[in-house]
Write an enzyme that holds these catalytic residues in place. Structure first.
Site, PDB file in Angstrom:
ATOM      1  N   ALA A 105      25.863 110.634  71.234  1.00 17.33           N
ATOM      2  CA  ALA A 105      24.749 110.308  70.330  1.00 17.33           C
ATOM      3  C   ALA A 105      25.075 110.779  68.912  1.00 17.33           C
ATOM      4  CB  ALA A 105      23.455 110.945  70.827  1.00 17.33           C
ATOM      5  N   ASP A 106      25.643 111.955  68.823  1.00 17.50           N
ATOM      6  CA  ASP A 106      25.980 112.491  67.498  1.00 17.50           C
ATOM      7  C   ASP A 106      27.050 111.639  66.799  1.00 17.50           C
ATOM      8  OD1 ASP A 106      24.180 114.559  67.657  1.00 17.50           O
ATOM      9  OD2 ASP A 106      25.649 116.041  68.328  1.00 17.50           O
ATOM     10  N   TYR A 107      28.036 111.202  67.544  1.00 14.85           N
ATOM     11  CA  TYR A 107      29.059 110.337  66.931  1.00 14.85           C
ATOM     12  C   TYR A 107      28.453 109.025  66.444  1.00 14.85           C
ATOM     13  CZ  TYR A 107      33.285 113.028  67.929  1.00 14.85           C
ATOM     14  OH  TYR A 107      34.268 113.981  67.924  1.00 14.85           O
ATOM     15  N   GLY A 111      25.497 108.632  65.439  1.00 13.29           N
ATOM     16  CA  GLY A 111      24.795 108.976  64.210  1.00 13.29           C
ATOM     17  C   GLY A 111      25.747 109.074  63.031  1.00 13.29           C
ATOM     18  N   GLY A 112      26.883 109.703  63.238  1.00  9.31           N
ATOM     19  CA  GLY A 112      27.845 109.873  62.150  1.00  9.31           C
ATOM     20  C   GLY A 112      28.412 108.551  61.660  1.00  9.31           C
TER      21      GLY A 112
END
Lengths: 413, 381
Positions: free
Chosen positions: B171-173, B175-176
């Protein structure tokens, strides 16, 4: 204020998901995207709408297609002969970007490789989005959506605790390549503004997705250890899991990263003493006794709904989130409040809700400007207004079957 | 040829994964990225896995990977002096990347209204799970929470096993990457108009529409199955254990004949139970049994290469070892060796896309505060 990509014209030769989703985002943010389909080879997503073939313009009613192709124009042109090729090159000479996601040898075989298009327009940014790339020993291997994530390393990292590798729930590489396309094209446009020259840009889907496994690659190359999947847990922090909620197949996630969060969790579930229990007093202890801790938390979560647990815990300062289903995503109060879903009307398909452009740009806001085009809907616009072809040449294109206003439905059962 | 983002000055007050991945893409393509870390360093320095398993803020693979090519300065943004020096950096920056909870950034007095008053041309990229407004905007979150709230978790895993997070920080990737693409649009607009803006990226909002055809089918047709399908969308789209790993089969109708040829089973191709995709769906379990039995006899790389030559879609599940030894990736140069002064040499994936061979140039991640003198020393006072 002008949208970020206002004045940028994109020739879109992509099909199915990765490419069309990416070019749709270019369209969402202001580009004029011209989707080229062939009279005898439309975008497959038109066939995947679950619409009965007996219905009028059924191929314009596929929601799967319409979500991924709004904010585009449609031009129905057969690229396989010289007439089609010449027409496309003319369109390229008036455009800023071309995007294609054919198998690696197709554009060259059509006489539309980078050299040919560059000659027609040296300032054009030519983007290929193949699975493996245009070079390397595997360039011609067939790779569909589920293969891309296998090749990227993501699948080998995923799975239940110490269990076999697990595929993602969707063709993960596709939307990630589409998302990257926007950044890649924007980066290329900046470069072109500085140099005045076009370029060849290659976005290999497996490489783009491999970036999301980067720290594991660095770790393996430094330490030589293959680490098995750890399910929903975290290598360092505990508790970190999804827990059962009231209702059938409903779940809530909880993930504490600090002592304060863990202490708040203990209080919120009515067991403040847990925070001082030697089994759980430090993160190290919690990792060692994670099964016992998860069982205690799970007894509390199972007694209430997933949203209810999330709100109770969040009000106490604990990171918690409901595991949302598709219907829940579409009714989620937060996504609703942000305008994530927006009513949409299409001349053939009617009115329903689709996702709004996802990123909010405060000074240059955007909205959905056009529904997805019907097959060949903008042939006249492209031939007359953009290409300014004389009527005799336009008639020749139609007579030869290179351009058509209706698809050959018999080829798309 | 110069790099495409040359001349762009980027500040990052991002921790952990999402904002740092966005910053990594900026620096990889040529921007100068100054990462402002708290005095104790980005939390990813404490996470590892570390070189040789020995905790060291300079050898965490998570930090090393996400911060390639950046400059590091240390500032305590909660102190008046630290905040003032940060605002001086903002004055001359083109882009700021951050992933604070909105209320935490407001508490530091570093919200967009304040920063745009200091530098009206600033592009501020905010990437958080819930975005800048809405009822959950100030909820606590991290990768697991975003993965659940974005809808990908419910559809991942088996029905019996329950929803499953994908490995790593997916999920964080996401987002990035979204933050980079959204941010670059704002950079183009800023260079065109001479004015910055605030870019609001909600990871949940980016993820939710991407569930294959799930949202279109539900929203337009009211159809929703609600089932997790584990490793098999069908017998002919799935993962099967082989002798030394796992194979991934993904057969569209046109692939059936080449597939049967490649695996040496012409009898399957002529078997009426499997003659069409509809027939294969109808006899799903029988076909799956055939595939399990076949796959167990194969080794992953030889069958992958035979399938490639025979144009049959059979891939194999690449482990990290498979990636760093892949003849294809090595020939293409998409696994690069980078030497770090403390951690030594390691393999790093990149670039995510190619714009000529010189466009992507990642250096090693910075030591904590390595560029304090260079960056902070040039500030007035």
């Amino acid at each position: 204020m002008a949208m970020p990509l206002a004045g940028v014209r994109v020739v879109d030769l992509t099909m199915v998901w990765a490419g069309p989703f990416g070019t749709r985002m270019l369209g969402d943010y202001g580009a004029e995207v011209i989707k080229v389909e062939a009279p005898r080879q439309w975008d497959l997503l038109r066939s995947l709408g679950l619409i009965p073939r007996s219905e009028h313009h059924w191929y314009n009613r596929s929601a799967y297609f319409n979500h991924n192709n709004r904010d585009k124009y449609a031009f129905a042109l057969d690229l396989s002969g010289e007439l089609g090729r010449r027409t496309l090159l003319k369109l390229c000479s008036l455009s800023d970007v071309l995007v294609e996601n054919f198998r690696s040898d197709v554009m060259d075989n059509l006489g539309l490789g980078y050299e040919a298009v560059h000659e027609a327009n040296p300032q054009l940014i030519y983007v290929s989005m193949p699975g493996h790339g245009k070079t390397g020993p595997e360039k011609d291997y067939v790779a569909y959506g589920s293969n891309v994530e296998q090749l990227s390393g993501i699948v080998s990292l995923s799975g239940y605790d110490n269990d076999e590798p697990m595929k993602t729930g969707f063709s993960y590489g596709d939307p990630m390549a589409g998302t990257a396309l926007v950044g890649a094209v924007a980066t290329a446009l900046r470069q072109r503004a500085r140099t005045g020259e076009g370029m060849y840009l290659e976005l290999a889907q497996r490489e783009n997705l491999m970036m999301f496994a980067g720290e594991h690659i660095v770790d393996y190359s430094m330490n030589g250890i293959t680490r098995p999947p750890i399910g929903n847990r975290h290598a360092v922090c505990a508790p970190h899991n999804r827990y059962p909620s009231a209702g059938e197949d409903r779940w809530v996630t909880i993930a504490c990263e600090t002592e304060e969060q863990f202490q708040a969790l203990c209080k919120a579930i009515g067991q403040p003493d847990l925070a001082a229990d030697p089994r759980f007093a430090t993160n190290t202890a919690r990792k060692a006794n994670e099964d016992a801790l998860d069982a205690i938390i799970g007894r509390w979560t199972a007694a209430r709904g997933h949203y209810e647990a999330m709100h109770i815990l969040q009000r106490a300062g604990v990171p918690a989130g409901a595991v949302l289903t598709i219907p829940e995503l579409m009714s989620d109060p937060h996504l609703r409040s942000r305008g994530a879903w927006t009513p949409h009307t299409h001349p053939d398909a009617g009115t329903w809700e689709m996702e709004a452009p996802p990123w909010k740009l405060s000074r240059t806001p955007v909205h959905i400007r056009m529904p997805a085009p019907g097959f060949g809907q903008h042939n006249g616009y492209v031939l007359r207004e953009l290409l300014q072809l004389p009527e005799s040449e336009i008639a020749e294109l139609y007579t030869a079957g290179v351009v058509a206003d209706s698809p050959d439905e018999t080829l798309h059962q | 040829m110069s790099q495409p983002l040359e001349g762009l000055r980027v500040l990052e007050i991002g921790t952990f994964v999402s904002a740092p991945y966005c910053g990594k893409l900026f620096t990889g393509y040529g921007a100068e990225v100054v990462k402002v870390e708290p005095p104790e360093g980005d939390i990813s320095r404490a996470h590892g896995p570390f070189k040789d398993g020995i905790p060291n803020p300079e050898t965490s693979s998570l930090f090393l990977y996400l911060n390639t090519g950046k400059k590091s300065v240390t500032l305590d943004l909660a102190s008046p002096g630290g905040r003032e020096r940060f605002l001086q950096l903002v004055e001359s920056a083109d882009v700021l990347i951050e992933n604070y909870r909105p209320k935490d950034l407001r508490a530091l007095g570093l919200d967009y209204a304040t920063l745009s008053a200091v530098n009206p041309q600033l592009v501020m990229i905010s990437v958080t799970t819930f975005g800048q407004d809405g009822p959950y905007a100030d909820y606590e979150s991290n990768n697991l929470i975003a993965f659940a709230m974005g809808g990908q978790m419910f559809i991942t895993g088996t029905q019996d096993g329950g929803p499953l997070k994908n490995g790593g920080y997916q999920a964080d990737y996401q987002g990035g990457l979204n933050a980079f693409s959204a941010g670059m649009l704002a950079v183009l607009a800023a260079e065109r108009d001479g004015a910055g803006q605030h870019v609001d990226v909600s990871i949940q909002q980016c993820m939710a529409p991407l569930l294959e055809a799930g949202i279109p089918y539900y929203s337009y047709l009211g159809r929703w199955g609600g089932q997790r399908r584990g490793n098999h969308m069908a017998s002919f789209i799935g993962i099967y254990p082989c002798a030394d790993g796992h194979l991934g089969v993904h057969l569209m109708p046109r692939n059936w004949k080449p597939f049967c040829d490649v695996i040496g089973r012409p009898d399957l191709a002529t078997d009426p139970r499997f003659a069409t995709q509809a027939a294969r769906t109808q006899h799903n379990d029988e076909l799956m049994a055939e595939f399990y039995a076949w796959a167990a006899t194969e080794e992953k790389r030889p069958i992958y290469e035979r399938a490639g030559a025979g144009r049959a879609p059979i891939a194999f599940v690449h482990t990290m070892e498979d990636l760093i030894t892949s003849p294809h990736l090595l020939e293409r140069g998409s696994i690069q060796r980078i030497t770090h002064p403390v951690a030594g040499e390691a393999a790093y994936p990149g670039p995510p896309w190619w714009m000529g061979s010189a466009a992507w140039s990642p250096g090693p991640a910075p030591l904590l505060g390595q560029h304090n003198a260079e960056i902070l020393g040039s500030l007035s006072r």
